[in-house]
Design an enzyme around this catalytic site. Structure first.
Site, PDB file in Angstrom:
ATOM      1  N   PHE A  96      -4.658   0.074  -1.415  1.00  0.00           N
ATOM      2  CA  PHE A  96      -3.587  -0.250  -0.504  1.00  0.00           C
ATOM      3  C   PHE A  96      -2.695   0.972  -0.315  1.00  0.00           C
ATOM      4  O   PHE A  96      -1.559   1.006  -0.759  1.00  0.00           O
ATOM      5  CB  PHE A  96      -2.755  -1.419  -1.068  1.00  0.00           C
ATOM      6  CG  PHE A  96      -3.590  -2.673  -1.217  1.00  0.00           C
ATOM      7  CD1 PHE A  96      -3.861  -3.459  -0.089  1.00  0.00           C
ATOM      8  CD2 PHE A  96      -4.140  -3.029  -2.427  1.00  0.00           C
ATOM      9  CE1 PHE A  96      -4.643  -4.610  -0.218  1.00  0.00           C
ATOM     10  CE2 PHE A  96      -4.927  -4.180  -2.530  1.00  0.00           C
ATOM     11  CZ  PHE A  96      -5.178  -4.972  -1.433  1.00  0.00           C
ATOM     12  N   PHE A  98      -2.393   5.098   2.053  1.00  0.00           N
ATOM     13  CA  PHE A  98      -2.933   5.991   3.080  1.00  0.00           C
ATOM     14  C   PHE A  98      -3.117   7.353   2.448  1.00  0.00           C
ATOM     15  O   PHE A  98      -2.236   7.824   1.724  1.00  0.00           O
ATOM     16  CB  PHE A  98      -1.949   6.157   4.233  1.00  0.00           C
ATOM     17  CG  PHE A  98      -1.636   4.886   4.956  1.00  0.00           C
ATOM     18  CD1 PHE A  98      -2.433   4.446   6.001  1.00  0.00           C
ATOM     19  CD2 PHE A  98      -0.527   4.129   4.605  1.00  0.00           C
ATOM     20  CE1 PHE A  98      -2.137   3.276   6.678  1.00  0.00           C
ATOM     21  CE2 PHE A  98      -0.216   2.964   5.279  1.00  0.00           C
ATOM     22  CZ  PHE A  98      -1.028   2.536   6.324  1.00  0.00           C
TER      23      PHE A  98
END
Ligand code: HEM
Ligand SMILES: [Cu+2]
Ligand SMILES: [Cu+2]
Lengths: 184, 149, 493
Positions: A96, A98
């Site tokens: 979860f 980037f």
């Protein structure tokens, strides 16, 4: 509270106006049942009104469609000249987080190449004031290309905008946008 | 549908279906692209359905049992299970099996149309609707891997 | 011939104590109880997004999945039985088929509920691939069971559509006549001059698009079941995303078109004015028939790899599909009400209010479906805001209106009913406003823990939900009371 500005302001004003008009019309129609009249007496005028309404609404839709053709956020709709100096940034989303640079310049067009290692995610950019300014989906096996220029430096937030599992609401991180060197 | 006027068309359909069933496997023509292959199979489901409907319409019938509707739906799902590409890749290597698979599509199609039309006069069109949709959607990528990043 | 058959069927059904009215009543009661429960789940979710209640994220997302999937299946059930009730005035439909459809949907709902409540299945009601398989916090059996549940709901809806379609061709000769295209094409005209009334036209559109939608849903579920059985089953994420929204969007959207069929049938009872078919209805429902199934790409605007023509076609189709609704159905309904000797009952109030919800939610949907606006609205609370406006504030009100009509209402509502109605509407309005506010402020949808001002708005929303539920309880009690006192003779406005 997040300031109401930009597109959001336009949308909100439009929606409030439409809602107010619609409620007004309904109110008027409901009140009218206090003085009943024969259907034949009202239907002729009604059909005439319907015709005008159809023309008006149809024209409005065509106008809206035509106007939006020029403003879609897709790469193919960007003028070629505007694309050239773009800085390429790859964004990989995964459950979860980037993986992407944590600092980017303001005032320079950036070509975000967004993809995902596992499930569908979203890539949403929130301004330092908390306003959602752009987004694109991050999809496995595909790369979505989004052009975006940070208009001002500051601390932006990147937030996942597609439900991606149990940690979805924790999937956000900050992005520092620093002033452009030469300033465009 | 089973009027004399339609007989030539039905004949043409049978010929086309026969060709579709036999030719690819018999002549060993290589696998068509997956989407096309799905369409080819959907055509057999469709053609079989038309024949099934025509058969029922030969003699006017009354309103049938609701179970025919259920059969229509199950046959629709069965046709779709036959379209799982995993099956294609296993079967296509053997011309006989491939031909049998094609016969299977025609048979499922036939009974699908038959069942739908048996329920009620003219309701066979429901089967054709289902099959057209199935063909269109599977052709766009049922069982196809992603093109890659 | 058909009449004889019909009698025979009736006889069987009555034998088992299953009159058509009874089966409709069963569907209605099961559906309303389910919605009531799921609305409480919705309230719990809001409380958890605020500061009033703490839920573990996996619990929150499980409830979200249950609420979404359950609500959609239940409104399919409820609008379906309501429309069927009126369609029987024009078509010979079989009560066993309806019973089967109701049972299949209820079984599907139960399977989904077990998958979620026991298994903890929680990828949201759209179960977007590959989410059900990657990083799952639930066992594999829950995934499979849920898909079977979806399949059951699909089968129930399909069989419902098939029987209606068969009924239409039997009665009017063809589907084109079902759409009343004989008003445009002289060649289609029937010797007996019979033309499909608006409620049948709506049924034709729903039955055809319903069959297409279920076909798509079956492909979707079979592909997912294939992946469930074998991890090597190849699936293209973009393809299945399109398919998912084709199915999910269209089936949810169709409930509004089913509702339109109910409105055509019921509003004349209250306004004491007839609702006739003419060319305009044929044209507009044919338009809906064609363009509603093409509106799904508006869910994929933010997938920039999607083919440009699909994006633009999706936008255009969404726009076009809004024309029949606003120019024909809603306008026609308002004209029917305007200066009519309207009987204002709970039923009629719900129908008119539902039309309002449909329009306001529709306006919000149109803004969202406009590509350059979508990039600041997509997956924010604007999305649940707009669809709750026309599902909760539209379709559900039509269902309540139908329930009230079905129960039989002869007198104007008393003080109790009026108070309940007002509480319900105030709660509804406040709840929806907080949703829109969250959306315009950029709060994402589907989050167990939201950024500001989400939690603050959720606290306010919870208060409104409580008011809404109190009012709803009153409205349902009133309806139940009237059903008891006029048992078996409903339909009288
Ligand atoms: C009092 C009534 C209701 C309440 C309080 C309520 C509340 C909610 C809440 C809080 C959410 C989650 C929003 C988010 O943060 O993403 C939600 C989602 C949803 N609701 Fe409702 N709702 C109600 C009625 C309905 C009705 C009547 C329907 C449909 C007929 C419906 C369909 C849905 C759907 C489809 C979702 C999306 C689920 C998902 O994202 O997977 N709701 N609702
Ligand atoms: Cu996420
Ligand atoms: Cu083949």
């Amino acid at each position: 509270m997040v300031p109401l500005e930009g597109k959001q302001l336009v949308i909100f004003v439009l929606w409030v106006a439409l809602t107010a008009i619609v409620i007004g019309v309904f109110w008027w129609v409901m009140r009218s049942t206090r003085r009943p009249d024969a259907y034949d007496a009202v239907s002729k005028g009604g059909y005439r009104l319907r015709k005008s309404w159809a023309w008006f609404y149809g024209t409005l839709l065509i106008a809206a469609f035509a106007a939006t053709l020029w403003t879609v956020p897709y790469a193919w709709a960007q003028p070629a000249a505007a694309k050239r100096p773009a800085m390429v940034v790859t964004v990989r989303a995964r459950q979860f987080s980037f993986s992407m640079p944590s600092r980017l310049p303001a005032g320079r067009q950036i070509e975000f190449r967004v993809t995902s290692d596992d499930v569908n995610h979203g890539f949403g950019i929130y301004s330092p004031q908390g306003v959602l300014v752009a987004q694109v989906q991050a999809m496995p096996d595909y790369t979505n290309v989004m052009y975006f220029t940070f208009s001002a430096p500051g601390t932006y937030t990147i937030r996942c905008l597609e439900f991606c599992g149990v940690g979805h609401s924790d999937m956000h991180q900050t992005l520092t946008v620093y002033p452009a060197k030469g300033s465009v | 549908m089973m009027t004399r006027r339609n007989v030539p068309w039905l004949g043409l359909l049978v010929v086309a279906m026969a060709a579709d069933i036999l030719v690819p496997a018999a002549l060993g023509i290589g696998d068509p692209p997956l989407g096309l292959h799905h369409l080819e199979h959907a055509f057999l489901l469709f053609g079989g359905g038309v024949l099934g409907i025509a058969y029922v319409r030969r003699s006017p019938r009354e309103w049938g049992d609701p179970l025919w509707l259920f059969a229509t739906i199950l046959l629709g799902a069965a046709g779709l299970v036959l379209m799982v590409p995993e099956l294609y890749s296993r079967v296509d290597a053997y011309p006989v099996l491939h031909t049998l698979l094609h016969v299977g599509f025609a048979v499922v199609g036939y009974f699908g149309g038959y069942a739908a039309e048996r329920y009620s006069p003219r309701s066979g069109i429901a089967w054709l609707l289902m099959v057209v949709m199935t063909g269109a959607l599977t052709a766009t990528g049922f069982g196809a891997p992603p093109p890659g990043v | 011939m058909l009449a004889r058959q019909l009698e025979r069927t009736e006889f069987h059904a009555e034998d088992a104590g299953l009159s058509p009215r009874r089966v409709v009543g069963i569907g209605l009661v099961i559906g309303l109880i389910t919605i009531y429960g799921l609305a409480m789940v919705g309230g719990i979710m809001k409380a958890a997004q605020g500061n009033l209640l703490h839920l573990a994220p996996e619990t929150f997302y499980a409830l979200l999945t249950l609420h979404g999937a359950g609500m959609i299946a239940t409104v399919v059930l409820l609008t379906g039985v309501a429309h069927w009730y009126f369609l029987r005035e024009h078509l010979t439909l079989r009560v066993e088929v309806l019973l089967f459809a109701v049972a299949a949907i209820v079984w599907g709902l139960l399977a989904a509920a077990v998958a979620v409540l026991v298994g903890g299945f929680a990828p949201g009601w759209t179960f977007l691939y590959p989410l059900p398989f990657v990083g799952a916090t639930w066992p594999a059996w829950a995934t499979g069971l849920f898909f079977f549940g979806v399949l059951f709901v699909g089968i129930g809806f399909a069989i419902y559509c098939l029987d209606i379609l068969a009924g239409i061709v039997r009665e009017y000769g063809s589907l084109l006549n079902g759409l009343a295209l004989d008003t445009l094409i002289p060649r289609l005209r029937r010797a007996d001059g019979k033309v499909a009334p608006p409620t049948v036209i709506a049924a034709t559109m729903v039955a055809i698009d319903g069959i297409l939608t279920v076909s798509a849903g079956t492909i979707l579920v079979i592909a997912l079941l294939g992946r469930w059985a074998s991890p090597n089953f190849p699936i293209d994420p973009l393809w299945i995303k399109n398919l998912t929204y084709f199915f999910g969007h269209t089936i949810a959207n169709l409930t509004i078109y089913v509702s339109a069929g109910v409105i055509y049938a019921v509003l004349p009872h209250y306004t004491q004015r007839p609702w006739h078919t003419n060319k305009i209805y044929a044209i507009s429902w044919t338009t809906s028939l064609i363009f509603v199934p093409w509106a799904w790409p508006h869910h994929l605007y933010m997938d920039f790899v999607q083919a440009p023509w699909l994006q633009l076609f999706g936008e255009g189709s969404t726009y076009i599909a809004s024309i029949p609704a606003t120019v024909v159905t809603i306008f026609g309904a308002l004209l029917l009400v305007y200066r009519s000797p309207m009987r204002w009952r709970i039923g009629s109030t719900m129908f008119v209010a539902g039309l309002l919800g449909w329009l306001i939610g529709g306006a919000a949907a149109m803004l969202d479906a406009t590509i350059p606006f979508n990039d600041v609205l997509h997956n924010t609370l604007w999305v649940p805001a707009h669809f709750h406006t026309y599902l909760l504030g539209g379709v559900f009100l039509f269902v309540l209106g139908f329930a009230s009509h079905f129960a039989g209402e002869r007198a104007a509502p008393g003080r109790f009913a009026k108070t309940a109605e007002w509480l319900f509407f105030v709660g509804l309005g406040g709840f929806l406003l907080t949703f829109y506010a969250g959306g315009i402020e950029g709060v994402p949808r589907r989050e167990a823990v939201q950024p500001a001002p989400g939690p603050f708005l959720a606290d306010i929303a919870t208060g409104f939900v409580v008011i809404l539920l109190v009012g709803l309880t009153g409205v349902l009690l009133e309806t139940l009371w009237r059903a008891r006192h006029s048992a078996g003779q409903g339909g009288e406005a």
